[in-house]
Write an enzyme that holds these catalytic residues in place. Structure first.
Site, PDB file in Angstrom:
ATOM      1  N   SER A  64       0.799  -1.235   0.000  1.00 30.72           N
ATOM      2  CA  SER A  64       0.000   0.000   0.000  1.00 30.72           C
ATOM      3  C   SER A  64       0.830   1.282   0.000  1.00 30.72           C
ATOM      4  O   SER A  64       0.278   2.355  -0.243  1.00 30.72           O
ATOM      5  CB  SER A  64      -0.936   0.036   1.205  1.00 30.72           C
ATOM      6  OG  SER A  64      -1.984  -0.880   1.025  1.00 30.72           O
ATOM      7  N   LYS A  67       0.560   3.391  -2.976  1.00 29.69           N
ATOM      8  CA  LYS A  67      -0.614   4.259  -3.177  1.00 29.69           C
ATOM      9  C   LYS A  67      -0.254   5.755  -3.057  1.00 29.69           C
ATOM     10  O   LYS A  67      -0.954   6.602  -3.602  1.00 29.69           O
ATOM     11  CB  LYS A  67      -1.713   3.882  -2.169  1.00 29.69           C
ATOM     12  CG  LYS A  67      -2.229   2.445  -2.364  1.00 29.69           C
ATOM     13  CD  LYS A  67      -3.129   2.006  -1.218  1.00 29.69           C
ATOM     14  CE  LYS A  67      -3.609   0.569  -1.375  1.00 29.69           C
ATOM     15  NZ  LYS A  67      -4.387   0.105  -0.194  1.00 29.69           N
ATOM     16  N   TYR A 191      -3.630  -2.204 -10.301  1.00 27.31           N
ATOM     17  CA  TYR A 191      -3.558  -2.121  -8.828  1.00 27.31           C
ATOM     18  C   TYR A 191      -2.655  -3.226  -8.248  1.00 27.31           C
ATOM     19  O   TYR A 191      -1.752  -2.961  -7.448  1.00 27.31           O
ATOM     20  CB  TYR A 191      -4.976  -2.193  -8.251  1.00 27.31           C
ATOM     21  CG  TYR A 191      -5.008  -2.269  -6.751  1.00 27.31           C
ATOM     22  CD1 TYR A 191      -4.811  -1.135  -5.976  1.00 27.31           C
ATOM     23  CD2 TYR A 191      -5.223  -3.488  -6.098  1.00 27.31           C
ATOM     24  CE1 TYR A 191      -4.815  -1.206  -4.593  1.00 27.31           C
ATOM     25  CE2 TYR A 191      -5.229  -3.565  -4.715  1.00 27.31           C
ATOM     26  CZ  TYR A 191      -5.020  -2.432  -3.964  1.00 27.31           C
ATOM     27  OH  TYR A 191      -5.014  -2.506  -2.600  1.00 27.31           O
ATOM     28  N   TYR A 243      -4.892   3.565   8.006  1.00 25.09           N
ATOM     29  CA  TYR A 243      -6.256   3.008   8.097  1.00 25.09           C
ATOM     30  C   TYR A 243      -6.859   3.264   9.474  1.00 25.09           C
ATOM     31  O   TYR A 243      -6.731   4.367   9.998  1.00 25.09           O
ATOM     32  CB  TYR A 243      -6.242   1.517   7.714  1.00 25.09           C
ATOM     33  CG  TYR A 243      -5.466   1.305   6.461  1.00 25.09           C
ATOM     34  CD1 TYR A 243      -5.972   1.758   5.251  1.00 25.09           C
ATOM     35  CD2 TYR A 243      -4.193   0.747   6.474  1.00 25.09           C
ATOM     36  CE1 TYR A 243      -5.248   1.633   4.077  1.00 25.09           C
ATOM     37  CE2 TYR A 243      -3.462   0.609   5.310  1.00 25.09           C
ATOM     38  CZ  TYR A 243      -4.001   1.055   4.123  1.00 25.09           C
ATOM     39  OH  TYR A 243      -3.282   0.941   2.979  1.00 25.09           O
ATOM     40  N   VAL A 261       1.189  -3.837   3.821  1.00 26.24           N
ATOM     41  CA  VAL A 261       1.152  -5.142   4.484  1.00 26.24           C
ATOM     42  C   VAL A 261       2.414  -5.979   4.246  1.00 26.24           C
ATOM     43  O   VAL A 261       2.537  -7.058   4.819  1.00 26.24           O
ATOM     44  CB  VAL A 261      -0.107  -5.984   4.130  1.00 26.24           C
ATOM     45  CG1 VAL A 261      -1.350  -5.444   4.793  1.00 26.24           C
ATOM     46  CG2 VAL A 261      -0.269  -6.145   2.636  1.00 26.24           C
TER      47      VAL A 261
HETATM   48  O1  DON Z   1      -4.950  -4.924  -1.750  1.00 24.16           O
HETATM   49  C1  DON Z   1      -4.338  -5.364  -0.795  1.00 24.16           C
HETATM   50  O2  DON Z   1      -4.912  -5.939   0.122  1.00 24.16           O
HETATM   51  C2  DON Z   1      -2.829  -5.191  -0.763  1.00 24.16           C
HETATM   52  N1  DON Z   1      -2.309  -5.203  -2.098  1.00 24.16           N
HETATM   53  C3  DON Z   1      -2.428  -3.896  -0.114  1.00 24.16           C
HETATM   54  C4  DON Z   1      -2.944  -3.739   1.294  1.00 24.16           C
HETATM   55  C5  DON Z   1      -2.032  -3.002   2.203  1.00 24.16           C
HETATM   56  O3  DON Z   1      -0.838  -2.926   2.008  1.00 24.16           O
HETATM   57  C6  DON Z   1      -2.643  -2.479   3.443  1.00 24.16           C
HETATM   58  N2  DON Z   1      -1.639  -1.837   4.270  1.00 24.16           N
HETATM   59  N3  DON Z   1      -1.324  -1.936   5.393  1.00 24.16           N
END
Ligand code: DON
Length: 309
Positions: A64, A67, A191, A243, A261
């Site tokens: 993320s 982003k 994405y 978040y 993540v």
């Molecule tokens: O879409 C997802 O779930 C992952 N590609 C990215 C989520 C993420 O990194 C949330 N961050 N803490």
């Protein structure tokens, strides 16, 4: 002037007996194969000095954190028009939650929750094939980090493509509300691939320097965004970058930050430095456990905070 290398070393040293804490993100199977016993801190000051400790040369899945870069690109393409598609409020919900999206008629709360970033990917995709949009994002990040070796981890991209059921649901939901212009598979292709970009802490801190330096990359003098846009991206990172853990991160660290993540966090100390930390184990809301602790100690020891000393 504080001895920044001594501070970075002390933070690493004081947390080193906690390396391995937290839980790997196993909902993306490839991320569950990462060695959890890794920890790195890299800091690049606005005058170009790098200070690092630990595993700062190992590439990890930025997830993320990407982003922040796609938001920067989308704002460059359509400016404030983006805010018709995505909000600017913290969600107070998990990064992959679908609940608000129904209540708010397919308009995601902010560009950092998954739904918001999927809408941003749709904006970056305009006028391109998916592979061109992915290429543009990778090229932008290579330019920011001044490092042509940065690439997508195709195993992570494939793993998420095969198991990203929630993101498929979020994208279809937005499509039903006419908040995606392109086919769902194309948008998710962009994405999933930008989330699968792999970078080291050193590369990431370097790439984020424009956010700490009024929109300019002080290492090559180039302007990335205007000073006011850099300030606004930082505001979004502060309010939404962790978040439903964003309030706690602001309270403990007091700097804009964006987590992923894969266990990375990119943080900005405006006018001072860009900081990247990484340790794969996550806390209960999906943010790096040791990374958050490292930034808390670093902010204390440097006195850096957007809220004053
Ligand atoms: O879409 C997802 O779930 C992952 N590609 C990215 C989520 C993420 O990194 C949330 N961050 N803490």
């Amino acid at each position: 002037m504080a001895d920044l290398q001594a501070i970075v070393d002390s933070v690493y040293y004081d947390l080193s007996d906690r390396i391995g804490e937290g839980k790997l993100a196993d909902y993306i199977p490839e991320l569950a194969t990462v060695d959890p016993k890794q920890f790195g801190i890299a800091l690049v000051t606005v005058d170009g000095q790098t200070h690092a400790a630990g595993d700062t040369e190992t590439a990890f899945s930025i997830q993320s954190i990407s982003k922040v870069f796609t938001l920067t690109l989308a704002l460059g393409k359509i400016g404030d028009g983006l805010w018709k598609r995505v909000g600017r409020e913290p969600s107070g919900n998990a990064f992959n939650s679908i609940v608000q999206l129904e209540q708010e008629k397919g308009k995601p709360r902010n560009p950092f929750i998954n739904a918001g970033a999927i809408a941003v990917a749709d904006v970056v995709l305009a006028g391109h094939l998916p592979k061109e949009a992915i290429g543009e994002i990778v090229q932008f990040i290579r330019h920011l980090a001044d490092d042509e070796s940065i690439a997508i981890d195709q195993n992570v991209a494939r793993s998420e493509t095969q198991t990203g059921y929630r993101n498929v649901a979020l994208a279809n939901f937005m499509k039903a509300f006419r908040n995606l212009d392109h086919p769902v598979e194309h948008v998710l292709g962009v994405y999933f691939h930008h989330c699968a970009i792999a970078m080291s802490c050193r590369q990431l801190a370097h790439a984020g320097l424009y956010l700490a330096s009024a929109g300019r990359n002080p290492l090559n003098g180039g302007s990335v965004v205007s000073a006011s846009r850099a300030r606004r991206i930082n505001a979004l990172m502060l309010m939404c970058g962790h978040y439903d853990g964003s309030g706690d991160f602001a309270y403990r660290v007091g700097l804009p930050g964006k987590s992923g993540v894969g266990g990375g966090i990119l943080a900005t100390a405006p006018g001072k430095a860009s900081i990247a930390v990484w340790s794969p184990g996550l806390n209960e809301v999906g943010n790096s456990q040791l990374g958050s602790a490292a930034l808390e100690l670093l902010a204390q020891r440097t006195g850096w905070s957007v809220f004053g000393q």
